[in-house]
Design a protein around this motif. Structure first.
Motif, PDB file in Angstrom:
ATOM      1  N   TYR A  49      -2.712  -0.724  -1.298  1.00  0.00           N
ATOM      2  CA  TYR A  49      -3.748  -1.216  -1.743  1.00  0.00           C
ATOM      3  C   TYR A  49      -4.668  -1.763  -0.488  1.00  0.00           C
ATOM      4  O   TYR A  49      -4.474  -2.571   0.124  1.00  0.00           O
ATOM      5  N   THR A  53      -0.587  -7.537  -9.848  1.00  0.00           N
ATOM      6  CA  THR A  53      -0.241  -5.839  -9.434  1.00  0.00           C
ATOM      7  C   THR A  53       1.054  -5.642  -8.681  1.00  0.00           C
ATOM      8  O   THR A  53       1.428  -4.709  -8.988  1.00  0.00           O
ATOM      9  N   LYS A 103      -8.356  -0.736  -3.770  1.00  0.00           N
ATOM     10  CA  LYS A 103      -8.347   0.874  -3.636  1.00  0.00           C
ATOM     11  C   LYS A 103      -7.088   1.198  -3.229  1.00  0.00           C
ATOM     12  O   LYS A 103      -6.335   0.808  -2.412  1.00  0.00           O
ATOM     13  N   ARG A 104      -6.499   1.984  -3.946  1.00  0.00           N
ATOM     14  CA  ARG A 104      -5.080   2.364  -4.263  1.00  0.00           C
ATOM     15  C   ARG A 104      -4.761   3.885  -3.642  1.00  0.00           C
ATOM     16  O   ARG A 104      -5.354   4.905  -4.002  1.00  0.00           O
ATOM     17  N   PHE A 135      -9.233   2.756  -7.793  1.00  0.00           N
ATOM     18  CA  PHE A 135      -9.487   1.507  -7.708  1.00  0.00           C
ATOM     19  C   PHE A 135     -10.235   0.686  -8.844  1.00  0.00           C
ATOM     20  O   PHE A 135     -10.964   1.246  -9.341  1.00  0.00           O
ATOM     21  N   VAL A 160      -1.904   6.538  -2.449  1.00  0.00           N
ATOM     22  CA  VAL A 160      -0.285   6.870  -2.910  1.00  0.00           C
ATOM     23  C   VAL A 160       0.092   7.863  -1.898  1.00  0.00           C
ATOM     24  O   VAL A 160      -0.661   9.037  -1.855  1.00  0.00           O
ATOM     25  N   TYR A 200     -11.626  -4.835  -4.988  1.00  0.00           N
ATOM     26  CA  TYR A 200     -10.298  -4.682  -4.929  1.00  0.00           C
ATOM     27  C   TYR A 200      -9.535  -3.998  -6.140  1.00  0.00           C
ATOM     28  O   TYR A 200     -10.165  -3.916  -7.101  1.00  0.00           O
ATOM     29  N   TYR A 207       5.449  -1.273  -1.560  1.00  0.00           N
ATOM     30  CA  TYR A 207       4.233  -1.687  -1.980  1.00  0.00           C
ATOM     31  C   TYR A 207       3.487  -2.385  -0.818  1.00  0.00           C
ATOM     32  O   TYR A 207       4.043  -3.496  -0.604  1.00  0.00           O
ATOM     33  N   TRP A 235      -0.310  -4.382   1.203  1.00  0.00           N
ATOM     34  CA  TRP A 235      -1.526  -4.782   0.710  1.00  0.00           C
ATOM     35  C   TRP A 235      -2.455  -4.974   2.164  1.00  0.00           C
ATOM     36  O   TRP A 235      -1.888  -5.707   2.956  1.00  0.00           O
ATOM     37  N   ILE A 242       2.923   2.807  -1.778  1.00  0.00           N
ATOM     38  CA  ILE A 242       1.680   2.521  -2.262  1.00  0.00           C
ATOM     39  C   ILE A 242       0.930   1.663  -1.523  1.00  0.00           C
ATOM     40  O   ILE A 242       1.472   0.416  -1.405  1.00  0.00           O
TER      41      ILE A 242
END
Length: 311
Positions: free
Chosen positions: A128, A177, A116-117, A13, A119, A114, A94, A96, A126
């Motif tokens: 975030y 993003t 933190k990702r 991240f 997967v 901002y 995706y 959030w 994915i």
């Protein structure tokens, strides 16, 4: 405007904050944290921030930005993560997640961490995860006290103003993003317009002067093994951060009727830019400070030029 979602292979991240930074331990907040933190403060030894009415804070924000209200609508200010956006692009989804927590901590008004990702290849998802910390320590600012004698209203106004500012950064991050068109809020598009103006031929001399100072600061902070391409990318990242701060402070000031002074902004964020560039690893502290002052002057000129072109 077209954007691409980041590749699935990239991870980790990027913590970019305009107001300050905290150790990584603050990133994953305690799910059992209280709704609002209490803390000692001048004249109020055990001020309970729980007197703040969350719906009132959101109402203040909604009156100025429906996009931002939609982002916060389902988020409670308890430090827990809530899903605020989910979109699909191709075979991937995706999402959030956002957490907001309000507490006293030092003299930074707010922090956004901002993203933190996470997967999941099995689910082709994915996620975030972002955190906003709000610190209403300026409750006893004379201007605010004169405007809001009622402590509850003052707290709610201050929290709304800080949260609005930090959400601007988050919405810009969403726009950068998420896959193309999914993050294009009014705030993101306004920021992109300011960024494009700052890169325009009409401000070419101001642009090059700021970039030159950022390049010097990046050299001052280089560890020695970094390539020229890495340093150039850092310069561009810090430059966009400086425009991000210009837009965020200007937008928040306009909405909440607070001053946004170019000279003050340039002085403050020139110093932050120097820290982001790596500090004074390669030079003396005095040489570093001189370059910070030069960046501040160049940045003030750039900010003034942006204002002129936006009128």
């Amino acid at each position: 405007m077209k954007k691409k979602a980041p590749s699935v292979e990239s991870g980790g991240f990027n913590r970019q904050d305009c107001s300050g930074s905290l150790p990584d331990g603050f990133y994953d907040l305690n799910p059992s944290a209280p709704y609002f933190s209490s803390a000692s403060a001048p004249n109020f030894p055990y001020l309970d921030l729980g007197i703040c009415r969350e719906p009132q804070v959101k109402s203040l924000i909604r009156s100025h930005s429906k996009d931002m209200y939609r982002l916060l609508e389902k988020v409670h200010f308890d430090g827990k993560y809530y899903r605020v956006k989910c979109v699909s692009s191709g075979d991937w989804e995706y999402c959030w997640d956002l957490a907001v927590r309000i507490q006293f901590f030092g003299k930074m008004q707010g922090i956004v961490l901002y993203p933190k990702r996470l997967v999941s290849r099995d689910e082709k998802k994915i996620v975030y995860r972002s955190v906003i910390l709000v610190n209403p320590y300026q409750l006893w600012d004379q201007t605010l006290v004169a405007r809001f004698w009622n402590l509850q209203e003052r707290i709610e106004f201050l929290i709304a103003r800080i949260l609005f500012h930090e959400c601007i950064h988050l919405m810009i991050s969403l726009g950068n993003t998420l896959p193309s068109d999914f993050g294009n809020t009014d705030i993101y598009l306004e920021f992109r317009r300011m960024l494009e103006i700052s890169n325009s031929n009409k401000l070419i001399s101001e642009f090059h002067e700021v970039q030159f100072r950022l390049w010097n600061l990046s050299l001052f902070g280089a560890e020695g093994s970094e390539s020229e391409q890495t340093l150039l990318e850092r310069v561009q990242e810090i430059y966009e951060f400086l425009i991000n701060e210009k837009y965020s402070n200007q937008k928040t000031g306009k909405v909440f009727h607070s001053s946004s002074n170019n000279e003050k902004l340039a002085r403050k964020y020139a110093w932050v830019a120097g820290v982001k560039a790596g500090g004074d690893v390669q030079v003396s502290r005095n040489v570093w400070k001189v370059e910070i002052r030069r960046l501040s002057i160049a940045l003030r000129r750039l900010y003034k030029g942006i204002d002129t072109l936006l009128r």
